[in-house]
Write a protein that holds these residues in place. Sequence first.
Motif, PDB file in Angstrom:
ATOM      1  N   ASN A   3       0.836  -1.186   0.000  1.00 32.83           N
ATOM      2  CA  ASN A   3       0.000   0.000   0.000  1.00 32.83           C
ATOM      3  C   ASN A   3       0.882   1.251   0.000  1.00 32.83           C
ATOM      4  N   VAL A  59       0.319   4.262   0.821  1.00 31.43           N
ATOM      5  CA  VAL A  59       0.203   5.088   2.026  1.00 31.43           C
ATOM      6  C   VAL A  59       1.111   4.543   3.124  1.00 31.43           C
ATOM      7  N   HIS A  60       1.165   3.210   3.232  1.00 35.18           N
ATOM      8  CA  HIS A  60       2.074   2.613   4.221  1.00 35.18           C
ATOM      9  C   HIS A  60       3.516   2.957   3.892  1.00 35.18           C
ATOM     10  N   LEU A 108       4.300   6.326   5.148  1.00 33.97           N
ATOM     11  CA  LEU A 108       4.429   6.365   6.605  1.00 33.97           C
ATOM     12  C   LEU A 108       5.766   5.781   7.043  1.00 33.97           C
ATOM     13  N   ILE A 149       8.464   8.244   6.579  1.00 37.37           N
ATOM     14  CA  ILE A 149       8.530   9.224   7.669  1.00 37.37           C
ATOM     15  C   ILE A 149       9.357   8.661   8.820  1.00 37.37           C
ATOM     16  N   MET A 170       6.296  15.176   3.123  1.00 36.98           N
ATOM     17  CA  MET A 170       5.621  13.880   3.228  1.00 36.98           C
ATOM     18  C   MET A 170       4.106  14.052   3.381  1.00 36.98           C
ATOM     19  N   LEU A 172       1.357  12.319   1.098  1.00 35.52           N
ATOM     20  CA  LEU A 172       0.252  11.584   1.694  1.00 35.52           C
ATOM     21  C   LEU A 172      -1.077  12.067   1.100  1.00 35.52           C
ATOM     22  N   MET A 216      -3.595   9.601  -0.730  1.00 34.95           N
ATOM     23  CA  MET A 216      -4.902   9.370  -0.122  1.00 34.95           C
ATOM     24  C   MET A 216      -6.013   9.724  -1.086  1.00 34.95           C
ATOM     25  N   LEU A 276      -3.642   1.499  11.715  1.00 29.85           N
ATOM     26  CA  LEU A 276      -3.546   2.951  11.568  1.00 29.85           C
ATOM     27  C   LEU A 276      -4.694   3.635  12.286  1.00 29.85           C
ATOM     28  N   MET A 315       4.640  17.455  13.016  1.00 26.00           N
ATOM     29  CA  MET A 315       4.322  16.032  13.034  1.00 26.00           C
ATOM     30  C   MET A 315       2.875  15.804  13.482  1.00 26.00           C
ATOM     31  N   TYR A 373      -0.012  14.381  11.274  1.00 28.59           N
ATOM     32  CA  TYR A 373      -0.228  12.972  10.952  1.00 28.59           C
ATOM     33  C   TYR A 373      -1.332  12.341  11.786  1.00 28.59           C
ATOM     34  N   MET A 388      -4.347  13.178   9.826  1.00 30.37           N
ATOM     35  CA  MET A 388      -4.409  12.573   8.484  1.00 30.37           C
ATOM     36  C   MET A 388      -4.581  11.070   8.558  1.00 30.37           C
ATOM     37  N   ILE A 389      -3.772  10.424   9.424  1.00 27.17           N
ATOM     38  CA  ILE A 389      -3.838   8.963   9.506  1.00 27.17           C
ATOM     39  C   ILE A 389      -5.211   8.542  10.023  1.00 27.17           C
ATOM     40  N   TRP A 441      -7.833   8.992   7.248  1.00 24.09           N
ATOM     41  CA  TRP A 441      -7.710   8.076   6.120  1.00 24.09           C
ATOM     42  C   TRP A 441      -8.054   6.657   6.534  1.00 24.09           C
ATOM     43  N   LEU A 474     -12.045  11.523   5.354  1.00 20.54           N
ATOM     44  CA  LEU A 474     -10.888  11.805   4.512  1.00 20.54           C
ATOM     45  C   LEU A 474     -10.892  13.280   4.109  1.00 20.54           C
ATOM     46  N   VAL A 479      -8.001  15.967   5.005  1.00 20.43           N
ATOM     47  CA  VAL A 479      -7.235  16.724   4.015  1.00 20.43           C
ATOM     48  C   VAL A 479      -7.382  18.218   4.264  1.00 20.43           C
TER      49      VAL A 479
END
Lengths: 166, 356
Positions: free
Chosen positions: A27, A29-30, A33, A36, A67, A71, A75, B84, B136, B139, B142-143, B146, B154, B158
């Motif tokens: 994936n 997206v993975h 990550l 990062i 990053m 992403l 996404m 995630l 940071m 994330y 975002m994570i 998603w 989503l 964004v």
Amino acid sequence: MGITQVLFWFLSIMAILSAILVVISKNPVHSVLWLIVVFVAISGHYILLNAQFLAIVNLIVYAGAIMVLFLFVFMLMNLNSETEPQKNRWLKIAGVIAGGALLLVMVAALKRADLKTQVAQMNTGDIGLIHNLGMALFHDYVIPFEISSVLFLSAMVGVVVIGKKD
Amino acid sequence: MYLNLLAIDLFLLAEKAVLILIVISVSLLVAMYETWGERKVAAFMQDRRGPNRAGPGGLFQPLADGLKLFAKEEIIPTSSNRLLFILGPGLAMLTAMMTSAVVPWSSHFNMFGRHVSMQIADVNIGILYIFGVVSMGVYGVMIGGWASNNKFSLLAAVRGASQIISYELAMGLSIISLLMVTGSLSLRTIVEQQHIGHYYILLQPLGFLIFLVCSFAECNRTPFDLSEADNELNMGFHLEYSSMKLGFYLFSEYVNVFISSAVMATLYFGGFDIPFVNSTWLADHWGQNALAGLQIVSFFVKIVAFIFFFMWVRWTIPRFRYDQLMNLGWKIMIPLALINMVVTGFIVLLHLYGWR
């Protein structure tokens, strides 16, 4: 084995493992990550080399900004292994040969390099501290620095021009 | 087996561990009572009473809310990315907590014959560390958005992330002009300079205004809470979350409000300085420990004032539209910050070299 060495091995293993995971993750997206995580590990290495400014700028610019944009794209495009078109087999073989050749060249170059006398200085030296880095950039290397900033500006203007075109 | 070879000062380690524990529990406690305060302030603004059932003045309301969030059923959507999905709120909380490491809470105590500094780490890149951690923080949003595998989540994620990135730029530029004045990135040095001279709000009023607006945007607070605009996006990026995972997201927002109040007080309002009081006199007559204690009180008064301001704005100003938000960020805040930077640089140079 001092604390520096423990940290060095930990960070190195973390960086290499996550770099491998960037490549083999199905994936995208993975992959981002994991990338990062690689950046965080490399920032840790910078701190070990007493380059705090470089470490934190690496985090802010690469891990924090670039990053995130990667992403965004992944996404929104919703890429995954099902929609990924299958590559031609010959293309795969060509990729393996090209990558292997690059690896061979790099290993050969590293074998010839003089590594024994050039050991990285851990925890010493203060060129990475913000004061000295600023002096170096704006005093000794001011012209290259300004030229590279003009390069960035031109790239930005170019992006705006392309974006304006309907 | 290697432990005796590791050259670490164990007392320093213990001292820092205790300090970290205290700072984190205080942040959580403040965040808890911010939820109570927010509802009370909202009630006051709207001429209501607010929470008043649990305990005197509703003081136990946050405990009840916490208990409710813990006790609720935890749902992980089957189509979500499980790992995630759990990582998202954890990351949001972690980054919210990490920022507190470089804030100087007070000068220092003299305890057990040791010089106990009330700052977890005095790194010489203090402000940049805060920036790094805040960047940071994207994330977590975002994570989480998603991994929920939901279109609304989503979109909200964004939106939130692009908002945070846009306002980070203006925030950085407003900080640069402050750094030109201070000449140091260490938060402790900045506070100590303000003890001797003026508060930097007097030297950088425009910079402070930009920083304030940007920190509203960074904390996802109204008028910039586009990532949880419930009339447009159901609930925002934490739509699929329930139980304590939702609690973490909501809580991390309040921790962020607390920490950014602390950072604003540190940078522009003298940090732990007690206004109109000569602290060396106080240290000589009352002792260093009393001084440090009073400085903590003074710092927290400033922080609470900022937190109240956050809430005041939330219940006064309506939410921006998304294009208005982006216009404000890119076309007003960034040019203003650039002008502020140029003018500050000019004045600083003038100060250094005189007219000729």
